[in-house]
Design a protein around this motif. Structure first.
Motif, PDB file in Angstrom:
ATOM      1  N   GLU A   1       0.759  -1.417  -0.143  1.00 51.68           N
ATOM      2  CA  GLU A   1       0.002   0.128   0.147  1.00 51.68           C
ATOM      3  C   GLU A   1       0.625   1.378   0.210  1.00 51.68           C
ATOM      4  O   GLU A   1       0.373   2.777  -0.315  1.00 51.68           O
ATOM      5  CB  GLU A   1      -0.808  -0.546   1.501  1.00 51.68           C
ATOM      6  N   ASN A   2       2.385   1.742   0.404  1.00 51.65           N
ATOM      7  CA  ASN A   2       2.903   2.782   0.176  1.00 51.65           C
ATOM      8  C   ASN A   2       2.656   2.954   1.032  1.00 51.65           C
ATOM      9  O   ASN A   2       2.080   4.450   1.075  1.00 51.65           O
ATOM     10  CB  ASN A   2       2.989   3.363  -1.215  1.00 51.65           C
ATOM     11  N   LEU A   3       2.719   3.137   2.164  1.00 49.78           N
ATOM     12  CA  LEU A   3       1.994   3.309   3.310  1.00 49.78           C
ATOM     13  C   LEU A   3       2.624   3.142   4.406  1.00 49.78           C
ATOM     14  O   LEU A   3       3.180   1.576   5.266  1.00 49.78           O
ATOM     15  CB  LEU A   3       0.863   2.943   3.899  1.00 49.78           C
ATOM     16  N   ASP A   4       3.361   4.607   5.293  1.00 42.67           N
ATOM     17  CA  ASP A   4       4.326   3.635   6.088  1.00 42.67           C
ATOM     18  C   ASP A   4       3.953   5.200   8.136  1.00 42.67           C
ATOM     19  O   ASP A   4       4.830   4.889   8.823  1.00 42.67           O
ATOM     20  CB  ASP A   4       5.937   4.365   5.579  1.00 42.67           C
ATOM     21  N   LEU A   5       2.820   5.688   7.466  1.00 47.55           N
ATOM     22  CA  LEU A   5       3.015   5.780   9.312  1.00 47.55           C
ATOM     23  C   LEU A   5       1.424   4.122   9.661  1.00 47.55           C
ATOM     24  O   LEU A   5       0.974   4.189   9.528  1.00 47.55           O
ATOM     25  CB  LEU A   5       1.911   6.775   8.936  1.00 47.55           C
ATOM     26  N   ILE A   6       2.626   4.356  11.371  1.00 58.15           N
ATOM     27  CA  ILE A   6       1.568   3.152  11.337  1.00 58.15           C
ATOM     28  C   ILE A   6       0.824   3.182  12.980  1.00 58.15           C
ATOM     29  O   ILE A   6       1.275   4.146  13.748  1.00 58.15           O
ATOM     30  CB  ILE A   6       2.766   2.403  12.297  1.00 58.15           C
ATOM     31  N   ILE A   7      -0.645   2.744  12.977  1.00 58.23           N
ATOM     32  CA  ILE A   7      -1.453   3.410  14.707  1.00 58.23           C
ATOM     33  C   ILE A   7      -1.734   2.158  15.489  1.00 58.23           C
ATOM     34  O   ILE A   7      -2.196   1.480  14.333  1.00 58.23           O
ATOM     35  CB  ILE A   7      -2.664   3.968  14.184  1.00 58.23           C
ATOM     36  N   THR A   8      -1.281   2.716  16.315  1.00 58.04           N
ATOM     37  CA  THR A   8      -1.280   1.363  17.113  1.00 58.04           C
ATOM     38  C   THR A   8      -2.322   0.684  18.747  1.00 58.04           C
ATOM     39  O   THR A   8      -2.899   2.341  18.575  1.00 58.04           O
ATOM     40  CB  THR A   8       0.171   1.153  18.297  1.00 58.04           C
ATOM     41  N   THR A   9      -3.402  -0.538  18.627  1.00 58.95           N
ATOM     42  CA  THR A   9      -3.780   0.177  19.055  1.00 58.95           C
ATOM     43  C   THR A   9      -4.408  -1.169  19.541  1.00 58.95           C
ATOM     44  O   THR A   9      -2.930  -2.327  19.494  1.00 58.95           O
ATOM     45  CB  THR A   9      -5.354   1.076  18.664  1.00 58.95           C
ATOM     46  N   GLY A  10      -5.107  -1.565  20.651  1.00 61.82           N
ATOM     47  CA  GLY A  10      -5.369  -2.531  21.790  1.00 61.82           C
ATOM     48  C   GLY A  10      -4.499  -3.018  23.275  1.00 61.82           C
ATOM     49  O   GLY A  10      -3.943  -1.995  23.209  1.00 61.82           O
ATOM     50  N   LEU A  11      -4.454  -4.174  24.013  1.00 61.58           N
ATOM     51  CA  LEU A  11      -3.533  -4.383  25.152  1.00 61.58           C
ATOM     52  C   LEU A  11      -2.849  -4.845  23.841  1.00 61.58           C
ATOM     53  O   LEU A  11      -0.929  -4.253  24.784  1.00 61.58           O
ATOM     54  CB  LEU A  11      -4.463  -5.498  25.325  1.00 61.58           C
ATOM     55  N   GLY A  12      -2.127  -5.274  22.781  1.00 58.85           N
ATOM     56  CA  GLY A  12      -0.281  -5.401  22.297  1.00 58.85           C
ATOM     57  C   GLY A  12       0.294  -4.780  22.314  1.00 58.85           C
ATOM     58  O   GLY A  12       0.970  -4.487  21.323  1.00 58.85           O
ATOM     59  N   LYS A  13      -0.112  -2.986  22.256  1.00 58.69           N
ATOM     60  CA  LYS A  13      -0.219  -1.564  21.198  1.00 58.69           C
ATOM     61  C   LYS A  13       0.836  -1.704  21.062  1.00 58.69           C
ATOM     62  O   LYS A  13       2.268  -1.139  20.375  1.00 58.69           O
ATOM     63  CB  LYS A  13      -1.219  -0.507  20.966  1.00 58.69           C
ATOM     64  N   ASP A  14       1.694  -1.185  22.550  1.00 60.02           N
ATOM     65  CA  ASP A  14       3.055  -1.018  23.300  1.00 60.02           C
ATOM     66  C   ASP A  14       4.090  -2.055  22.910  1.00 60.02           C
ATOM     67  O   ASP A  14       5.083  -2.734  22.711  1.00 60.02           O
ATOM     68  CB  ASP A  14       3.574  -0.280  24.098  1.00 60.02           C
ATOM     69  N   ILE A  15       3.146  -3.238  23.617  1.00 59.75           N
ATOM     70  CA  ILE A  15       4.358  -4.536  23.545  1.00 59.75           C
ATOM     71  C   ILE A  15       4.686  -5.596  22.266  1.00 59.75           C
ATOM     72  O   ILE A  15       5.755  -5.916  22.321  1.00 59.75           O
ATOM     73  CB  ILE A  15       3.195  -5.778  25.082  1.00 59.75           C
ATOM     74  N   LEU A  16       3.548  -5.442  21.320  1.00 53.85           N
ATOM     75  CA  LEU A  16       3.907  -6.285  20.136  1.00 53.85           C
ATOM     76  C   LEU A  16       3.696  -4.769  18.834  1.00 53.85           C
ATOM     77  O   LEU A  16       5.013  -5.225  18.127  1.00 53.85           O
ATOM     78  CB  LEU A  16       2.793  -7.275  20.133  1.00 53.85           C
ATOM     79  N   GLY A  17       3.064  -4.301  18.829  1.00 54.87           N
ATOM     80  CA  GLY A  17       2.623  -3.391  17.673  1.00 54.87           C
ATOM     81  C   GLY A  17       3.780  -2.890  17.407  1.00 54.87           C
ATOM     82  O   GLY A  17       4.600  -2.205  16.432  1.00 54.87           O
ATOM     83  N   SER A  18       4.273  -1.462  18.209  1.00 55.46           N
ATOM     84  CA  SER A  18       5.012  -0.759  17.866  1.00 55.46           C
ATOM     85  C   SER A  18       6.486  -0.879  17.483  1.00 55.46           C
ATOM     86  O   SER A  18       7.373  -0.772  16.693  1.00 55.46           O
ATOM     87  CB  SER A  18       5.185   0.173  19.335  1.00 55.46           C
ATOM     88  N   LYS A  19       6.549  -2.241  18.449  1.00 59.75           N
ATOM     89  CA  LYS A  19       8.287  -2.717  17.977  1.00 59.75           C
ATOM     90  C   LYS A  19       7.829  -3.424  16.948  1.00 59.75           C
ATOM     91  O   LYS A  19       9.389  -3.659  16.296  1.00 59.75           O
ATOM     92  CB  LYS A  19       8.427  -4.233  19.427  1.00 59.75           C
ATOM     93  N   ALA A  20       7.098  -3.856  15.890  1.00 58.55           N
ATOM     94  CA  ALA A  20       7.271  -4.974  14.679  1.00 58.55           C
ATOM     95  C   ALA A  20       6.696  -3.615  14.167  1.00 58.55           C
ATOM     96  O   ALA A  20       7.492  -3.437  12.675  1.00 58.55           O
ATOM     97  CB  ALA A  20       5.528  -5.810  14.641  1.00 58.55           C
ATOM     98  N   ALA A  21       6.223  -2.000  13.950  1.00 60.86           N
ATOM     99  CA  ALA A  21       6.630  -1.079  13.054  1.00 60.86           C
ATOM    100  C   ALA A  21       8.301  -0.582  13.151  1.00 60.86           C
ATOM    101  O   ALA A  21       8.656  -0.477  12.401  1.00 60.86           O
ATOM    102  CB  ALA A  21       5.481  -0.315  13.484  1.00 60.86           C
ATOM    103  N   LYS A  22       8.628  -0.631  14.652  1.00 60.18           N
ATOM    104  CA  LYS A  22      10.440  -0.386  14.969  1.00 60.18           C
ATOM    105  C   LYS A  22      11.235  -0.899  14.386  1.00 60.18           C
ATOM    106  O   LYS A  22      11.896  -0.631  13.217  1.00 60.18           O
ATOM    107  CB  LYS A  22      10.674  -0.148  16.433  1.00 60.18           C
ATOM    108  N   GLN A  23      10.686  -2.409  14.299  1.00 58.82           N
ATOM    109  CA  GLN A  23      11.553  -3.327  13.293  1.00 58.82           C
ATOM    110  C   GLN A  23      11.517  -2.752  11.778  1.00 58.82           C
ATOM    111  O   GLN A  23      12.840  -3.457  11.233  1.00 58.82           O
ATOM    112  CB  GLN A  23      11.019  -4.530  13.660  1.00 58.82           C
ATOM    113  N   LEU A  24      10.655  -1.895  11.732  1.00 58.79           N
ATOM    114  CA  LEU A  24      10.589  -2.119   9.648  1.00 58.79           C
ATOM    115  C   LEU A  24      10.491  -0.722  10.005  1.00 58.79           C
ATOM    116  O   LEU A  24      10.949  -0.462   9.035  1.00 58.79           O
ATOM    117  CB  LEU A  24       9.696  -2.345   9.566  1.00 58.79           C
ATOM    118  N   ASN A  25      11.526   0.170  11.005  1.00 65.25           N
ATOM    119  CA  ASN A  25      12.331   1.686  10.740  1.00 65.25           C
ATOM    120  C   ASN A  25      10.367   2.220  10.101  1.00 65.25           C
ATOM    121  O   ASN A  25      10.591   3.576   9.184  1.00 65.25           O
ATOM    122  CB  ASN A  25      13.338   1.940   9.865  1.00 65.25           C
ATOM    123  N   LEU A  26       9.590   2.065  10.713  1.00 65.66           N
ATOM    124  CA  LEU A  26       8.189   2.773   9.707  1.00 65.66           C
ATOM    125  C   LEU A  26       8.272   3.409  11.001  1.00 65.66           C
ATOM    126  O   LEU A  26       8.384   3.879  12.309  1.00 65.66           O
ATOM    127  CB  LEU A  26       6.789   1.994   9.761  1.00 65.66           C
TER     128      LEU A  26
END
Length: 342
Positions: free
Chosen positions: A285-310
């Protein structure tokens, strides 16, 4: 106008009561959730819905009820169609209020739902998109709950997921069946490096992701709202004991430091699992802004986005952390308010 939005999941039923002003702007949100294993206790759904509302407000003060669901997939139902129809009927029977259901192509009345029940199946991400689009009109939101991860692209303020059903989204990267609490560790970890050796993992339901995050201090005992694998408690030590069993060991064979080392490794494996789906959607989709939510937003979501430099934003820019956990229920209420005003 005051609307109750329910998100009825297989394990948790979430509620958000949203109070809107005459312009449709949100004045207040109250929220709660209850663990209800629909695979074994689906007949308790009506009582659970009423109990949740009564803890927060009064049914008579409400103007309508909005419903999204994912519980139609539980193995108490032979088909998803059977599940949708049973859940919808239980809701209709318990409330004498305007009720509508969130579908993948809009909001449906009960009668409309009966003609096309699969429109409603696992459509709660449509509701969450209403909130994410308020933060950015071009983004990907990741909603990581107790059991699953939704990865949904939004362009020009509208969701544009390639997959519509759960089956389709498993093939597009938009659904990763992994979550913060209920995921069997053996489903995404084959072996664990420890003591200069690699140990294969026992393929038994010994421990779940909630145990890893208890050991790592990422969730509290109160956050651990599902059942444990062994029916024992949810303390850090009890979680550590369950984790030791995936290596056919116990706490006499493995030290607490080793359990923490194992847990960190498992955590990273789960982050990588989510990052695979996120990379697929982001590049397509050529999108690089990630918005995280849910119980795992910081535990998993943010970390996955950081791993991809998003780039990363959290939905708690506009919601509280507690409200982020029930974001689909809030989005459901927002969609119903618009539907009732038509």
């Amino acid at each position: 106008m005051k609307i109750a939005g329910f998100d009825i999941g297989g394990a948790n039923t979430d509620l958000a009561i949203v109070d809107f002003d005459h312009k449709g702007e949100i004045k207040n949100i109250t929220s709660d959730f209850e663990y209800l294993p629909m695979w074994s206790n689906k007949e308790d759904l009506g009582d659970t819905l009423l109990n949740l509302i009564e803890r927060l407000d009064n049914v008579d003060s409400l103007d309508g009820i909005g419903i999204s669901m994912t519980a139609e997939l539980v193995d108490a139902y032979s088909t998803k169609e059977e599940g949708v129809l049973d859940i919808a009927k239980k809701v209709k029977d318990i409330f004498d209020l305007p009720i509508a259901f969130i579908g993948i192509n809009g909001v449906l009345s009960f009668n409309e739902l009966k003609n096309n029940p699969l429109e409603i199946a696992a459509a709660n991400w449509i509701a969450t998109a209403q909130i994410a689009s308020k933060i950015s009109s071009n983004c990907i939101f990741i909603d990581i709950g107790s059991t699953t991860t939704d990865i949904i692209p939004i362009k020009n303020g509208k969701e544009c997921a390639k997959g519509r059903s759960d089956f389709e989204r498993l093939g597009t990267g938009e659904l990763v069946y992994t979550g913060t609490l209920r995921t069997d560790l053996a489903t995404f970890v084959d072996e664990i490096p420890l003591k200069k050796n690699n140990y294969t993992v026992a393929s038994e339901l010994f421990a779940i992701s909630a145990d890893v995050f208890r050991v790592l201090g990422k969730i509290t005992e109160e956050d651990y709202v599902c059942n444990t694998c062994d029916g024992k408690g949810k303390s850090i030590k009890e979680s550590a004991r369950r984790i030791s069993r995936i290596l056919c060991a116990d706490l006499e064979m493995l030290s607490m430091d080793e359990i923490i080392e194992i847990s960190k490794y498992i955590h990273e494996k789960q982050v990588k699992q989510i990052a695979i789906g996120l990379k697929k959607v982001s590049e397509r989709e050529n999108l690089d802004l990630i918005i995280t939510t849910g119980l795992g937003k910081d535990i998993l979501g943010s970390k996955a986005a950081k791993q991809l430099n998003l780039n990363i934003k959290s939905m708690n820019d506009i919601l509280t952390d507690e409200e982020c956990v029930v974001a689909p229920a809030i989005g459901t209420a927002i969609l119903l308010e618009k539907y009732l005003k038509q």
